[in-house]
Structure formats: structure tokens, C-alpha cells
Design a protein around this motif. Structure first.
Motif, mmCIF file in Angstrom:
data_model
loop_
_atom_site.group_PDB
_atom_site.id
_atom_site.type_symbol
_atom_site.label_atom_id
_atom_site.label_comp_id
_atom_site.label_asym_id
_atom_site.label_seq_id
_atom_site.Cartn_x
_atom_site.Cartn_y
_atom_site.Cartn_z
ATOM 1 N N GLU A 1 0.780 4.015 -3.219
ATOM 2 C CA GLU A 1 0.385 5.359 -2.865
ATOM 3 C C GLU A 1 1.651 6.253 -3.385
ATOM 4 O O GLU A 1 1.307 7.307 -4.039
ATOM 5 N N THR B 1 -7.171 8.214 -3.856
ATOM 6 C CA THR B 1 -7.592 9.441 -2.839
ATOM 7 C C THR B 1 -6.645 9.432 -1.585
ATOM 8 O O THR B 1 -6.226 10.791 -1.349
ATOM 9 N N ARG B 2 -6.140 8.250 -1.126
ATOM 10 C CA ARG B 2 -5.017 8.272 -0.037
ATOM 11 C C ARG B 2 -3.751 8.913 -0.649
ATOM 12 O O ARG B 2 -3.063 9.529 0.231
ATOM 13 N N ALA B 3 -3.448 8.756 -1.704
ATOM 14 C CA ALA B 3 -2.151 9.080 -2.304
ATOM 15 C C ALA B 3 -1.958 10.862 -2.452
ATOM 16 O O ALA B 3 -1.093 11.374 -2.418
ATOM 17 N N VAL C 1 -7.122 -1.002 3.681
ATOM 18 C CA VAL C 1 -7.497 0.431 3.214
ATOM 19 C C VAL C 1 -8.574 0.934 3.652
ATOM 20 O O VAL C 1 -9.319 2.011 3.391
ATOM 21 N N GLY D 1 -5.002 12.941 -2.580
ATOM 22 C CA GLY D 1 -6.320 13.933 -1.966
ATOM 23 C C GLY D 1 -7.552 13.303 -3.242
ATOM 24 O O GLY D 1 -7.451 13.385 -4.302
ATOM 25 N N SER D 2 -8.622 13.727 -2.496
ATOM 26 C CA SER D 2 -9.930 13.581 -3.224
ATOM 27 C C SER D 2 -9.906 14.324 -4.268
ATOM 28 O O SER D 2 -10.674 14.160 -5.400
ATOM 29 N N LEU E 1 -15.930 8.648 -0.516
ATOM 30 C CA LEU E 1 -14.335 9.207 -0.563
ATOM 31 C C LEU E 1 -14.354 10.769 -1.008
ATOM 32 O O LEU E 1 -13.342 11.295 -0.976
ATOM 33 N N THR F 1 -9.690 4.188 -3.914
ATOM 34 C CA THR F 1 -9.444 4.463 -2.415
ATOM 35 C C THR F 1 -7.914 4.768 -2.687
ATOM 36 O O THR F 1 -7.242 5.878 -1.656
ATOM 37 N N LEU F 2 -7.108 4.136 -3.235
ATOM 38 C CA LEU F 2 -5.575 4.063 -3.060
ATOM 39 C C LEU F 2 -5.353 5.430 -3.717
ATOM 40 O O LEU F 2 -4.432 6.358 -2.894
ATOM 41 N N VAL G 1 0.849 -1.345 0.188
ATOM 42 C CA VAL G 1 -0.051 0.146 0.085
ATOM 43 C C VAL G 1 0.890 1.218 0.053
ATOM 44 O O VAL G 1 0.664 2.348 -0.764
ATOM 45 N N GLU G 2 1.736 1.139 0.790
ATOM 46 C CA GLU G 2 2.867 2.356 0.863
ATOM 47 C C GLU G 2 3.393 2.608 -0.644
ATOM 48 O O GLU G 2 3.575 3.771 -1.143
#
Length: 256
Positions: free
Chosen positions: A12, A45-47, A172, A49-50, A78, A42-43, A8-9
């Protein structure tokens, strides 16, 4: 199995780096209501921003309205802006122009390629990259539409087997309803991944990890896993015969 937190890290970081390197405003992602697109969205938006992610929901036969509703709900949860563009008028117009009665497979591929035409049109207008949601299991088996769902700018999950995608989804915080869905490309009525491939993803990933990654023989895989040899051989044949989908178009060498 993949190290999920590390994967995941890395995914992103990859998405953030690719956006910066391209100098664009973000990503466009096709949101189908299925697991893979839910994880990819999801990945992203986490990386980044939405605000830097735009969802494209593309209804059209035989898409299930429940999946479309889940796609809308995901984008809202999200805080991702989205738009709905139906593929059906384009598919119908293409079918009407063909000088033959198109097969179910041909029209299924038209649907997949139409989605990518729309994604790139939006990406061009918004100065974004097209985000792919493909996984390693599908790519190795050639269970993709050439110049359809594989025609993207980035594929953050390309090294994740389908069973890994579920683990990443839970990590996530993707809603369990996406994980529990029956996988389908929604290319024709009643289509499911398992019915076409002849095995579930637990079986598929077991075979591919051993044959492709560990370079074990089909006979050894069948013997050590208890998976019947016919299934192993069929999956190996799909992997070998679909190599052209994982390479650039061939051409002759014209330079000495």
C-alpha cells in the motif's frame, strides 16, 4: 510464507508513493472477476482511495458472465468507478487480418494484449498509471503473456506467490468467493491454470520456493516433499525456459 500484515503495509505504501512520484491522478486496473485483480484493486483503494482507482471490465469470449458479474460487484463494493469495454471486436478484427488460421494460443495472446491496449488508452486519457495484478508464481513459470498482462506500470504483488495472494486477500477482506475460484487466465474455452501447468499452486509454490529461493536441487525437492520428480522437473524447466519473459529485450553493446 510472507509476513502478510507487513506485506500489505509495504504494498500500500508502494502504491501511494508511485502515484505521487509519477504525478498522476490514480490507477487503471483490469478487473477480471478473479482473485489477483480483486486483491490488486482492493490494495489500491486502501492505498490511494477509491476515487483514484478506475476499473476496466473487459468481456469477450471465453469470459464467464459470472466472473464479469463478480467484477462489477467488486467495483461497486469498493466504490470504484468502472467501465466495460469488450475486447471481442478487436480480437475478431485482428484474427480476420491474419494471413493464417491462428492457433488457440496465438488468439489467447491477442486477447491478453488487447486488454492492455485498452487499459493504456484509458490510462492515457485519465492521466493514470496501469496497475498490474501479476504474482511471483506466474512470473517465475513464464505463465504470462509477453507485452500482455506483464505490460503494466506497477506490479505491487510481484513478490507474492499465488498461495500468498490468498492469504493477503483474507487479510484485506476480499470476499471468499474470489479465493475459492478455479484460477484461469480466460484465454480460451475451458482453460485453467492447473490444467496447463500440470500442478496446483500449493505444489507449484512449494517447488519454486525451494528451487528458486532456497537453491535446492530438483532431486532434493522431490525427495523431501514427496512431489514426483517428473512434476518437479517440468516446473523447473518452465522456470528456466521462460527467463526471457523476466528481462528487458536483449540488444548488442555498441559502446566501448
Amino acid at each position: 510464507m510472507v509476513d502478510v500484515p507487513q506485506a500489505v503495509e509495504r504494498m500500500e505504501a508502494f502504491l501511494a508513493d508511485q502515484m505521487e512520484a509519477a504525478g498522476v491522478d490514480g490507477y487503471v486496473v483490469g478487473v477480471s472477476g478473479g482473485l489477483d485483480s480483486a486483491v490488486a484493486t482492493t490494495l489500491a483503494t486502501r492505498a490511494v482511495g477509491s476515487d483514484a482507482v478506475f476499473g476496466l471490465i473487459m468481456p469477450g469470449r471465453p469470459n464467464d458472465e459470472e466472473n464479469m458479474a463478480d467484477a462489477r460487484a467488486l467495483c461497486r463494493d469498493l466504490d470504484v468507478a468502472f467501465e466495460e469495454l469488450s475486447i471481442q471486436p478487436i480480437v475478431d478484427a485482428t484474427d480476420a487480418q491474419l494471413p493464417f488460421d491462428a492457433s488457440r494460443l496465438t488468439l489467447g495472446n491477442v486477447r491478453a494484449r488487447t486488454r492492455m491496449v485498452l487499459e493504456y488508452a484509458v490510462a492515457n486519457e485519465q492521466d493514470r498509471l496501469v496497475l498490474g495484478a501479476g504474482n511471483r508464481s506466474e512470473r517465475l513459470l513464464g505463465y504470462v503473456t509477453k507485452y500482455g498482462d506483464e505490460a503494466v506500470d506497477v506490479q505491487p504483488m510481484k513478490d507474492l506467490y499465488k498461495t500468498d495472494v490468498s492469504a493477503v486477500a483474507r487479510h484485506v477482506g476480499v470476499d471468499e468467493r474470489f479465493i475459492e475460484k478455479t484460477p484461469t487466465a480466460a484465454l480460451w474455452e475451458g482453460q485453467t491454470d492447473e490444467s496447463e501447468l500440470g500442478a496446483d499452486y500449493e505444489t507449484i509454490d512449494t517447488v519454486l520456493r525451494r528451487v528458486v529461493d532456497a537453491e535446492q536441487s530438483p532431486g532434493r525437492v522431490a525427495s523431501e516433499t514427496g512431489i514426483d520428480r517428473e512434476t518437479v522437473d517440468r516446473l523447473v524447466e518452465l522456470w528456466q525456459s521462460s527467463a526471457h519473459k523476466r528481462t528487458q529485450p536483449p540488444g548488442p553493446s555498441l559502446r566501448d
